[in-house]
Design a protein around this motif. Structure first.
Motif, PDB file in Angstrom:
ATOM      1  N   GLY A   1      53.973  42.466  36.269  1.00 39.64           N
ATOM      2  CA  GLY A   1      53.014  43.142  37.139  1.00 39.64           C
ATOM      3  C   GLY A   1      52.149  44.134  36.388  1.00 39.64           C
ATOM      4  N   ILE A   2      52.761  44.906  35.494  1.00 40.08           N
ATOM      5  CA  ILE A   2      51.982  45.854  34.693  1.00 40.08           C
ATOM      6  C   ILE A   2      50.990  45.106  33.806  1.00 40.08           C
ATOM      7  CG2 ILE A   2      52.149  47.519  32.786  1.00 40.08           C
ATOM      8  CD1 ILE A   2      54.748  48.517  34.076  1.00 40.08           C
ATOM      9  N   ALA A   3      51.434  44.024  33.190  1.00 42.70           N
ATOM     10  CA  ALA A   3      50.543  43.237  32.345  1.00 42.70           C
ATOM     11  C   ALA A   3      49.406  42.634  33.170  1.00 42.70           C
ATOM     12  CB  ALA A   3      51.327  42.142  31.620  1.00 42.70           C
ATOM     13  N   LEU A   4      49.702  42.202  34.382  1.00 44.38           N
ATOM     14  CA  LEU A   4      48.670  41.656  35.273  1.00 44.38           C
ATOM     15  C   LEU A   4      47.615  42.705  35.591  1.00 44.38           C
ATOM     16  CD1 LEU A   4      47.707  39.411  37.359  1.00 44.38           C
ATOM     17  CD2 LEU A   4      49.088  40.665  38.995  1.00 44.38           C
ATOM     18  N   VAL A   5      48.055  43.899  35.944  1.00 43.73           N
ATOM     19  CA  VAL A   5      47.122  44.972  36.305  1.00 43.73           C
ATOM     20  C   VAL A   5      46.217  45.318  35.130  1.00 43.73           C
ATOM     21  CG1 VAL A   5      46.999  47.424  36.875  1.00 43.73           C
ATOM     22  CG2 VAL A   5      48.529  45.934  38.146  1.00 43.73           C
ATOM     23  N   PHE A   6      46.779  45.422  33.940  1.00 44.47           N
ATOM     24  CA  PHE A   6      45.962  45.795  32.792  1.00 44.47           C
ATOM     25  C   PHE A   6      45.136  44.630  32.254  1.00 44.47           C
ATOM     26  CE2 PHE A   6      48.869  49.415  32.663  1.00 44.47           C
ATOM     27  CZ  PHE A   6      47.934  50.434  32.574  1.00 44.47           C
ATOM     28  N   THR A   7      45.536  43.407  32.528  1.00 36.99           N
ATOM     29  CA  THR A   7      44.729  42.259  32.112  1.00 36.99           C
ATOM     30  C   THR A   7      43.474  42.142  32.963  1.00 36.99           C
ATOM     31  OG1 THR A   7      46.674  41.062  31.348  1.00 36.99           O
ATOM     32  CG2 THR A   7      44.727  39.751  31.833  1.00 36.99           C
ATOM     33  N   PHE A   8      43.621  42.346  34.257  1.00 37.02           N
ATOM     34  CA  PHE A   8      42.482  42.171  35.160  1.00 37.02           C
ATOM     35  C   PHE A   8      41.938  43.489  35.696  1.00 37.02           C
ATOM     36  CE2 PHE A   8      44.894  38.170  35.468  1.00 37.02           C
ATOM     37  CZ  PHE A   8      43.910  37.328  34.990  1.00 37.02           C
ATOM     38  N   GLY A   9      42.425  44.617  35.182  1.00 37.10           N
ATOM     39  CA  GLY A   9      41.985  45.920  35.651  1.00 37.10           C
ATOM     40  C   GLY A   9      40.592  46.269  35.151  1.00 37.10           C
ATOM     41  N   ASP A  10      39.960  47.208  35.845  1.00 44.16           N
ATOM     42  CA  ASP A  10      38.629  47.639  35.412  1.00 44.16           C
ATOM     43  C   ASP A  10      38.769  48.717  34.333  1.00 44.16           C
ATOM     44  OD1 ASP A  10      39.550  49.699  36.963  1.00 44.16           O
ATOM     45  OD2 ASP A  10      37.754  49.882  38.184  1.00 44.16           O
ATOM     46  N   SER A  11      37.650  49.203  33.864  1.00 41.55           N
ATOM     47  CA  SER A  11      37.648  50.108  32.721  1.00 41.55           C
ATOM     48  C   SER A  11      38.277  51.462  33.038  1.00 41.55           C
ATOM     49  CB  SER A  11      36.219  50.300  32.212  1.00 41.55           C
ATOM     50  OG  SER A  11      35.407  50.861  33.229  1.00 41.55           O
ATOM     51  N   ASN A  12      38.322  51.868  34.316  1.00 41.07           N
ATOM     52  CA  ASN A  12      38.931  53.151  34.651  1.00 41.07           C
ATOM     53  C   ASN A  12      40.426  53.175  34.344  1.00 41.07           C
ATOM     54  OD1 ASN A  12      36.523  54.200  35.574  1.00 41.07           O
ATOM     55  ND2 ASN A  12      36.878  53.493  37.673  1.00 41.07           N
ATOM     56  N   ILE A  13      41.097  52.063  34.561  1.00 36.52           N
ATOM     57  CA  ILE A  13      42.543  52.018  34.332  1.00 36.52           C
ATOM     58  C   ILE A  13      42.874  51.816  32.855  1.00 36.52           C
ATOM     59  CG2 ILE A  13      42.933  49.547  34.678  1.00 36.52           C
ATOM     60  CD1 ILE A  13      45.379  50.417  36.369  1.00 36.52           C
ATOM     61  N   LEU A  14      41.917  51.357  32.074  1.00 32.91           N
ATOM     62  CA  LEU A  14      42.179  51.042  30.678  1.00 32.91           C
ATOM     63  C   LEU A  14      41.902  52.211  29.734  1.00 32.91           C
ATOM     64  CD1 LEU A  14      40.808  47.415  30.645  1.00 32.91           C
ATOM     65  CD2 LEU A  14      43.149  48.105  30.240  1.00 32.91           C
ATOM     66  N   LYS A  15      41.854  53.411  30.241  1.00 34.28           N
ATOM     67  CA  LYS A  15      41.700  54.583  29.384  1.00 34.28           C
ATOM     68  C   LYS A  15      42.978  54.769  28.576  1.00 34.28           C
ATOM     69  CE  LYS A  15      38.617  57.121  32.389  1.00 34.28           C
ATOM     70  NZ  LYS A  15      37.537  56.707  32.639  1.00 34.28           N
ATOM     71  N   GLU A  16      42.813  55.294  27.368  1.00 35.67           N
ATOM     72  CA  GLU A  16      43.954  55.350  26.452  1.00 35.67           C
ATOM     73  C   GLU A  16      45.127  56.150  27.013  1.00 35.67           C
ATOM     74  OE1 GLU A  16      45.045  56.100  21.793  1.00 35.67           O
ATOM     75  OE2 GLU A  16      43.163  56.888  22.551  1.00 35.67           O
ATOM     76  N   GLY A  17      44.871  57.251  27.685  1.00 34.11           N
ATOM     77  CA  GLY A  17      45.958  58.054  28.253  1.00 34.11           C
ATOM     78  C   GLY A  17      46.760  57.285  29.288  1.00 34.11           C
ATOM     79  N   THR A  18      46.059  56.579  30.150  1.00 30.75           N
ATOM     80  CA  THR A  18      46.733  55.790  31.185  1.00 30.75           C
ATOM     81  C   THR A  18      47.521  54.644  30.572  1.00 30.75           C
ATOM     82  OG1 THR A  18      44.902  56.291  32.666  1.00 30.75           O
ATOM     83  CG2 THR A  18      46.364  54.510  33.321  1.00 30.75           C
ATOM     84  N   VAL A  19      46.910  53.959  29.616  1.00 30.92           N
ATOM     85  CA  VAL A  19      47.588  52.824  28.979  1.00 30.92           C
ATOM     86  C   VAL A  19      48.832  53.290  28.233  1.00 30.92           C
ATOM     87  CG1 VAL A  19      47.357  51.037  27.218  1.00 30.92           C
ATOM     88  CG2 VAL A  19      45.505  51.414  28.818  1.00 30.92           C
ATOM     89  N   LYS A  20      48.724  54.386  27.509  1.00 34.74           N
ATOM     90  CA  LYS A  20      49.884  54.884  26.754  1.00 34.74           C
ATOM     91  C   LYS A  20      51.029  55.293  27.688  1.00 34.74           C
ATOM     92  CE  LYS A  20      48.453  54.414  22.580  1.00 34.74           C
ATOM     93  NZ  LYS A  20      49.086  53.476  21.659  1.00 34.74           N
ATOM     94  N   LYS A  21      50.674  55.885  28.852  1.00 38.22           N
ATOM     95  CA  LYS A  21      51.704  56.258  29.823  1.00 38.22           C
ATOM     96  C   LYS A  21      52.416  55.009  30.344  1.00 38.22           C
ATOM     97  CE  LYS A  21      50.160  58.890  32.992  1.00 38.22           C
ATOM     98  NZ  LYS A  21      49.584  59.464  34.200  1.00 38.22           N
ATOM     99  N   TYR A  22      51.654  53.968  30.678  1.00 41.98           N
ATOM    100  CA  TYR A  22      52.270  52.751  31.190  1.00 41.98           C
ATOM    101  C   TYR A  22      52.982  51.964  30.103  1.00 41.98           C
ATOM    102  CZ  TYR A  22      50.770  53.242  35.951  1.00 41.98           C
ATOM    103  OH  TYR A  22      50.650  53.681  37.235  1.00 41.98           O
ATOM    104  N   LEU A  23      52.552  52.106  28.857  1.00 38.68           N
ATOM    105  CA  LEU A  23      53.289  51.470  27.764  1.00 38.68           C
ATOM    106  C   LEU A  23      54.674  52.097  27.627  1.00 38.68           C
ATOM    107  CD1 LEU A  23      50.596  50.924  25.000  1.00 38.68           C
ATOM    108  CD2 LEU A  23      51.964  49.165  26.111  1.00 38.68           C
ATOM    109  N   LYS A  24      54.755  53.405  27.816  1.00 41.40           N
ATOM    110  CA  LYS A  24      56.063  54.064  27.757  1.00 41.40           C
ATOM    111  C   LYS A  24      56.953  53.592  28.901  1.00 41.40           C
ATOM    112  CE  LYS A  24      54.478  58.178  25.401  1.00 41.40           C
ATOM    113  NZ  LYS A  24      54.209  59.615  25.510  1.00 41.40           N
TER     114      LYS A  24
END
Length: 136
Positions: free
Chosen positions: A25-48
Motif C-alpha cells: 500500500g505504501i509503495a502504491l501511494v508513492f508510485t501514483f502519488g502527486d508531487s506533494n506527497i513525494l517531498k523528501e521529508g515525507t518520503v523519509k518518514k514513510y521509509l522509516k
C-alpha cells in the motif's frame, strides 16, 4: 507439538500478509502519488515506517520457509507452493535491494523516489500474480 506448529504457522502467516499488504500500500501511494506527497521529508518518514514492514516480511518469510522445510518440503522446486515460495524469495530480494537504495538516496529528487517505489510496487504486483497463477 503439532498444535504449536500450526499456531506458529497461522500467526506468522497473518503477520506476513499484513506486513506485505502495508508495504504494498505504501509503495502504491508513492508510485501514483502527486508531487506533494513525494517531498523528501515525507518520503523519509514513510521509509522509516515501511522498514518495519519490510523487516517483518523478511522475518516471517524465513520462519514460514523454516516451517515448510520441517514438514518435509525440502525440495521447493517440485510443487507449486514451493515454486511460489522461491518466487517470493526472488521478489523480496529485488524489493530489499531497491528499498536499500531508497534509504541511502540523499538527492531528494521526486522523480527518483517515484521510480524506486514504482519498481518495488510492480515487483510486488508481479510476485502476487505469479503466486496466484502457481497456487490455483
Amino acid at each position: 507439538m503439532m498444535e504449536v506448529g500450526s499456531w506458529l504457522w497461522k500467526v506468522s502467516y497473518m503477520l506476513h500478509v499484513i506486513s506485505n499488504a502495508a508495504f504494498f500500500g505504501i509503495a502504491l501511494v508513492f508510485t501514483f502519488g502527486d508531487s506533494n506527497i513525494l517531498k523528501e521529508g515525507t518520503v523519509k518518514k514513510y521509509l522509516k515506517i515501511s522498514s518495519v514492514f519490510v523487516f517483518f516480511t523478511g522475518a516471517t518469510g524465513i520462519l514460514l520457509l523454516s516451517i515448510l522445510s520441517m514438514s518435509g518440503m525440502d525440495d521447493l522446486t517440485n510443487n507449486p507452493v514451493g515454486q511460489s515460495a522461491l518466487v517470493m524469495i526472488l521478489g523480496y530480494t529485488v524489493v530489499l535491494f531497491v528499498f536499500s537504495l531508497a534509504l541511502i538516496y540523499k538527492g531528494g529528487e521526486q522523480k527518483i523516489y517515484k521510480k524506486l517505489f514504482g519498481i518495488m510496487f510492480y515487483s510486488y504486483l508481479l510476485i502476487y500474480l505469479v503466486r496466484v497463477y502457481l497456487t490455483t
